[in-house]
Design a protein around this motif. Sequence first.
Motif, PDB file in Angstrom:
ATOM      1  N   LEU A 127       0.857  -1.207   0.010  1.00 26.57           N
ATOM      2  CA  LEU A 127       0.033   0.172  -0.111  1.00 26.57           C
ATOM      3  C   LEU A 127       0.828   1.331   0.070  1.00 26.57           C
ATOM      4  CD1 LEU A 127      -2.923  -0.793   2.520  1.00 26.57           C
ATOM      5  CD2 LEU A 127      -3.018  -0.414   0.162  1.00 26.57           C
ATOM      6  N   LYS A 128       2.065   1.405   0.763  1.00 22.87           N
ATOM      7  CA  LYS A 128       2.921   2.464   0.883  1.00 22.87           C
ATOM      8  C   LYS A 128       3.407   2.642  -0.326  1.00 22.87           C
ATOM      9  CE  LYS A 128       5.525   2.692   4.502  1.00 22.87           C
ATOM     10  NZ  LYS A 128       6.335   2.356   5.608  1.00 22.87           N
ATOM     11  N   ALA A 129       3.864   1.513  -1.140  1.00 23.91           N
ATOM     12  CA  ALA A 129       4.533   1.723  -2.192  1.00 23.91           C
ATOM     13  C   ALA A 129       3.646   2.202  -3.523  1.00 23.91           C
ATOM     14  CB  ALA A 129       5.092   0.349  -2.849  1.00 23.91           C
ATOM     15  N   TRP A 130       2.608   2.027  -3.427  1.00 27.83           N
ATOM     16  CA  TRP A 130       1.477   2.235  -4.434  1.00 27.83           C
ATOM     17  C   TRP A 130       1.192   3.801  -4.132  1.00 27.83           C
ATOM     18  CZ3 TRP A 130      -4.493   1.970  -3.205  1.00 27.83           C
ATOM     19  CH2 TRP A 130      -5.138   2.487  -4.575  1.00 27.83           C
ATOM     20  N   MET A 131       1.034   4.118  -2.845  1.00 28.52           N
ATOM     21  CA  MET A 131       0.760   5.513  -2.657  1.00 28.52           C
ATOM     22  C   MET A 131       1.911   6.575  -2.951  1.00 28.52           C
ATOM     23  SD  MET A 131      -1.087   4.511   1.106  1.00 28.52           S
ATOM     24  CE  MET A 131      -1.704   6.122   1.557  1.00 28.52           C
ATOM     25  N   ALA A 132       3.247   5.876  -2.734  1.00 26.79           N
ATOM     26  CA  ALA A 132       4.368   6.734  -3.339  1.00 26.79           C
ATOM     27  C   ALA A 132       4.341   7.062  -4.619  1.00 26.79           C
ATOM     28  CB  ALA A 132       5.598   6.124  -2.758  1.00 26.79           C
ATOM     29  N   ARG A 133       4.100   5.724  -5.498  1.00 21.78           N
ATOM     30  CA  ARG A 133       4.372   5.750  -6.960  1.00 21.78           C
ATOM     31  C   ARG A 133       2.971   6.683  -7.455  1.00 21.78           C
ATOM     32  NH1 ARG A 133       3.882   0.964  -7.192  1.00 21.78           N
ATOM     33  NH2 ARG A 133       1.600   0.534  -7.766  1.00 21.78           N
ATOM     34  N   GLU A 134       1.889   6.458  -6.894  1.00 22.08           N
ATOM     35  CA  GLU A 134       0.730   7.244  -7.629  1.00 22.08           C
ATOM     36  C   GLU A 134       0.277   8.650  -6.914  1.00 22.08           C
ATOM     37  OE1 GLU A 134      -0.717   6.152 -10.268  1.00 22.08           O
ATOM     38  OE2 GLU A 134       0.550   4.184 -10.260  1.00 22.08           O
ATOM     39  N   ALA A 135       0.761   8.897  -5.916  1.00 22.49           N
ATOM     40  CA  ALA A 135       0.295   9.963  -5.352  1.00 22.49           C
ATOM     41  C   ALA A 135       1.659  10.839  -4.393  1.00 22.49           C
ATOM     42  CB  ALA A 135      -0.703   9.997  -4.128  1.00 22.49           C
ATOM     43  N   SER A 146      14.338  16.742  13.162  1.00 24.05           N
ATOM     44  CA  SER A 146      13.314  17.468  12.729  1.00 24.05           C
ATOM     45  C   SER A 146      12.116  17.182  13.829  1.00 24.05           C
ATOM     46  CB  SER A 146      12.908  16.799  11.419  1.00 24.05           C
ATOM     47  OG  SER A 146      13.926  17.004  10.446  1.00 24.05           O
ATOM     48  N   ALA A 147      11.104  17.912  13.703  1.00 20.84           N
ATOM     49  CA  ALA A 147       9.846  17.666  14.517  1.00 20.84           C
ATOM     50  C   ALA A 147       9.549  16.299  14.436  1.00 20.84           C
ATOM     51  CB  ALA A 147       8.734  18.720  14.110  1.00 20.84           C
ATOM     52  N   ALA A 148       8.976  15.842  15.650  1.00 22.03           N
ATOM     53  CA  ALA A 148       8.399  14.320  15.755  1.00 22.03           C
ATOM     54  C   ALA A 148       7.240  14.271  14.691  1.00 22.03           C
ATOM     55  CB  ALA A 148       8.053  14.178  17.008  1.00 22.03           C
ATOM     56  N   TYR A 149       6.468  15.313  14.492  1.00 24.76           N
ATOM     57  CA  TYR A 149       5.057  15.001  13.599  1.00 24.76           C
ATOM     58  C   TYR A 149       5.506  14.756  11.867  1.00 24.76           C
ATOM     59  CZ  TYR A 149       5.372  19.667  11.534  1.00 24.76           C
ATOM     60  OH  TYR A 149       5.762  20.731  10.720  1.00 24.76           O
ATOM     61  N   LEU A 150       6.883  14.999  11.559  1.00 28.73           N
ATOM     62  CA  LEU A 150       7.169  14.745  10.490  1.00 28.73           C
ATOM     63  C   LEU A 150       7.293  13.256   9.956  1.00 28.73           C
ATOM     64  CD1 LEU A 150       9.907  17.589   9.927  1.00 28.73           C
ATOM     65  CD2 LEU A 150       7.483  17.773   9.123  1.00 28.73           C
ATOM     66  N   GLY A 151       7.608  12.486  11.040  1.00 26.19           N
ATOM     67  CA  GLY A 151       7.530  10.934  10.893  1.00 26.19           C
ATOM     68  C   GLY A 151       6.086  10.417  10.988  1.00 26.19           C
ATOM     69  N   ARG A 152       5.053  11.196  11.113  1.00 25.90           N
ATOM     70  CA  ARG A 152       3.693  10.549  11.121  1.00 25.90           C
ATOM     71  C   ARG A 152       3.099  10.128   9.854  1.00 25.90           C
ATOM     72  NH1 ARG A 152       0.945   9.651  16.402  1.00 25.90           N
ATOM     73  NH2 ARG A 152       1.964  11.146  17.847  1.00 25.90           N
ATOM     74  N   TYR A 153       2.567   9.149   9.885  1.00 26.40           N
ATOM     75  CA  TYR A 153       1.888   8.698   8.277  1.00 26.40           C
ATOM     76  C   TYR A 153       0.947   9.630   7.951  1.00 26.40           C
ATOM     77  CZ  TYR A 153       3.980   3.910   8.313  1.00 26.40           C
ATOM     78  OH  TYR A 153       4.514   2.808   8.163  1.00 26.40           O
ATOM     79  N   GLY A 154       0.162  10.249   9.143  1.00 23.16           N
ATOM     80  CA  GLY A 154      -0.767  11.340   8.820  1.00 23.16           C
ATOM     81  C   GLY A 154      -0.351  12.382   8.205  1.00 23.16           C
ATOM     82  N   TYR A 155       0.813  13.015   8.510  1.00 28.12           N
ATOM     83  CA  TYR A 155       1.510  14.178   8.149  1.00 28.12           C
ATOM     84  C   TYR A 155       1.991  13.831   6.561  1.00 28.12           C
ATOM     85  CZ  TYR A 155       5.325  17.153   6.500  1.00 28.12           C
ATOM     86  OH  TYR A 155       6.125  17.764   5.876  1.00 28.12           O
ATOM     87  N   LYS A 156       2.484  12.551   6.452  1.00 23.93           N
ATOM     88  CA  LYS A 156       3.095  12.302   5.189  1.00 23.93           C
ATOM     89  C   LYS A 156       1.966  12.324   4.278  1.00 23.93           C
ATOM     90  CE  LYS A 156       7.032   9.628   6.990  1.00 23.93           C
ATOM     91  NZ  LYS A 156       8.151  10.720   6.602  1.00 23.93           N
ATOM     92  N   ILE A 157       0.826  11.709   4.534  1.00 21.63           N
ATOM     93  CA  ILE A 157      -0.586  11.577   3.356  1.00 21.63           C
ATOM     94  C   ILE A 157      -0.919  13.033   3.188  1.00 21.63           C
ATOM     95  CG2 ILE A 157      -2.471  10.771   3.222  1.00 21.63           C
ATOM     96  CD1 ILE A 157      -1.665   8.165   4.587  1.00 21.63           C
ATOM     97  N   ALA A 158      -1.065  13.660   4.307  1.00 18.20           N
ATOM     98  CA  ALA A 158      -1.524  15.188   4.297  1.00 18.20           C
ATOM     99  C   ALA A 158      -0.711  16.129   3.546  1.00 18.20           C
ATOM    100  CB  ALA A 158      -1.748  15.769   5.832  1.00 18.20           C
ATOM    101  N   TRP A 159       0.525  15.996   3.573  1.00 19.26           N
ATOM    102  CA  TRP A 159       1.518  16.817   2.680  1.00 19.26           C
ATOM    103  C   TRP A 159       1.567  16.459   1.310  1.00 19.26           C
ATOM    104  CZ3 TRP A 159       3.698  21.277   2.129  1.00 19.26           C
ATOM    105  CH2 TRP A 159       4.489  21.198   1.375  1.00 19.26           C
ATOM    106  N   ALA A 160       1.287  14.986   1.349  1.00 18.65           N
ATOM    107  CA  ALA A 160       1.096  14.681  -0.270  1.00 18.65           C
ATOM    108  C   ALA A 160      -0.046  15.274  -0.990  1.00 18.65           C
ATOM    109  CB  ALA A 160       1.211  13.083  -0.340  1.00 18.65           C
ATOM    110  N   GLN A 161      -1.210  15.213  -0.088  1.00 17.45           N
ATOM    111  CA  GLN A 161      -2.382  15.771  -0.535  1.00 17.45           C
ATOM    112  C   GLN A 161      -2.158  17.315  -1.017  1.00 17.45           C
ATOM    113  OE1 GLN A 161      -4.462  14.479   3.048  1.00 17.45           O
ATOM    114  NE2 GLN A 161      -6.201  14.234   1.538  1.00 17.45           N
ATOM    115  N   TRP A 162      -1.501  18.113  -0.182  1.00 18.87           N
ATOM    116  CA  TRP A 162      -1.239  19.642  -0.314  1.00 18.87           C
ATOM    117  C   TRP A 162      -0.602  19.634  -1.577  1.00 18.87           C
ATOM    118  CZ3 TRP A 162      -3.441  23.382   1.981  1.00 18.87           C
ATOM    119  CH2 TRP A 162      -2.969  24.619   1.887  1.00 18.87           C
ATOM    120  N   ARG A 163       0.607  18.854  -1.818  1.00 20.56           N
ATOM    121  CA  ARG A 163       1.418  19.031  -3.058  1.00 20.56           C
ATOM    122  C   ARG A 163       0.443  18.546  -4.280  1.00 20.56           C
ATOM    123  NH1 ARG A 163       7.177  16.573  -2.714  1.00 20.56           N
ATOM    124  NH2 ARG A 163       7.211  17.900  -4.705  1.00 20.56           N
TER     125      ARG A 163
END
Length: 219
Positions: A127-135, A146-163
Motif C-alpha cells: 500500500l505504501k509503495a502504491w501511494m508513493a508511486r501514484e500520489a 526534525s519535529a516528531a510530527y514529520l514522521g507521522r503517516y498522517g502528516y506524510k499523507i496530508a503533505w502529499a495531498q497538499w502537493r
Amino acid sequence: MTSTIAAIHTGFKQLGIAEDEDKRAIYARVTGKNRLTLMKPAEKDAVLAELRRLGFSSVPRRANGRQQLTGKFAKKLQALWIGAWNLGLVEDRDDAALVAFVKRQTGLDQVRFLHHADDARAVVEALKAWMAREAGVNWSPPDKRSAAYLGRYGYKIAWAQWRILHPGADRIVRKGFDTFVVDVTGTTDLWCEISDEQWQAVMNALGPRVRAARKAVKA
C-alpha cells in the motif's frame, strides 16, 4: 476446535439453514459423515470452508451491513486505506474494498493479512509503495533533528495531498499548509506532538478537494 464448531453453527444461522436434515446433507456431501462429532479437525474445516463458499462471512458487520475488519493489524491497514481514499486513489473507503484490493494484488485472504505479522507487513508495504508511486507520498524517515510530527503517516499523507493541490510546494516553502493544519486542528505550535486523530482530521478536510482535482484531470 471449539471455535470451528461455533463458526459452523454461526454459518448455518447466517445462511438461514435451520433444519438438522439440511445441515446433515451438507456434512455428508462435504465429508461423507452426517455428524460433527464423527469428524476429524480437517473435515470440520472443510465444512466451514463450504459454508463460506455458500456466502457465510465471519467478518463482523457495521450497522449499515458493510464489513468491519477486526484483527491485530486492522487499524493500521484501515488508516492506510482511508489515506489512499483521501489521496483520490480509490473510490470506495469501505473495508470490503480494502479486502478486495488486497486479494487482487497479493492473493492474501483477510484472515492472513489481518492476523499474521509477515502478511500484514507485506500488505502495508504494498500500500505504501502504491501511494508513493501514484500520489507522491514520501515515506522516508525525517532527520533526527526534525519535529516528531514529520514522521507521522498522517502528516506524510496530508503533505502529499497538499502537493497534489499545490504542485509547487516544498517542505521549506510550505505556503498555506501550516496555516491550514492550525485551522483544522486548533494546534498553535506545529512543533509539538500532533495526534494521529488530528492528522486524520487534516486528511479528511483535504480529501474532497483532492478527489475533485483528480476527477477534473480525468474528465
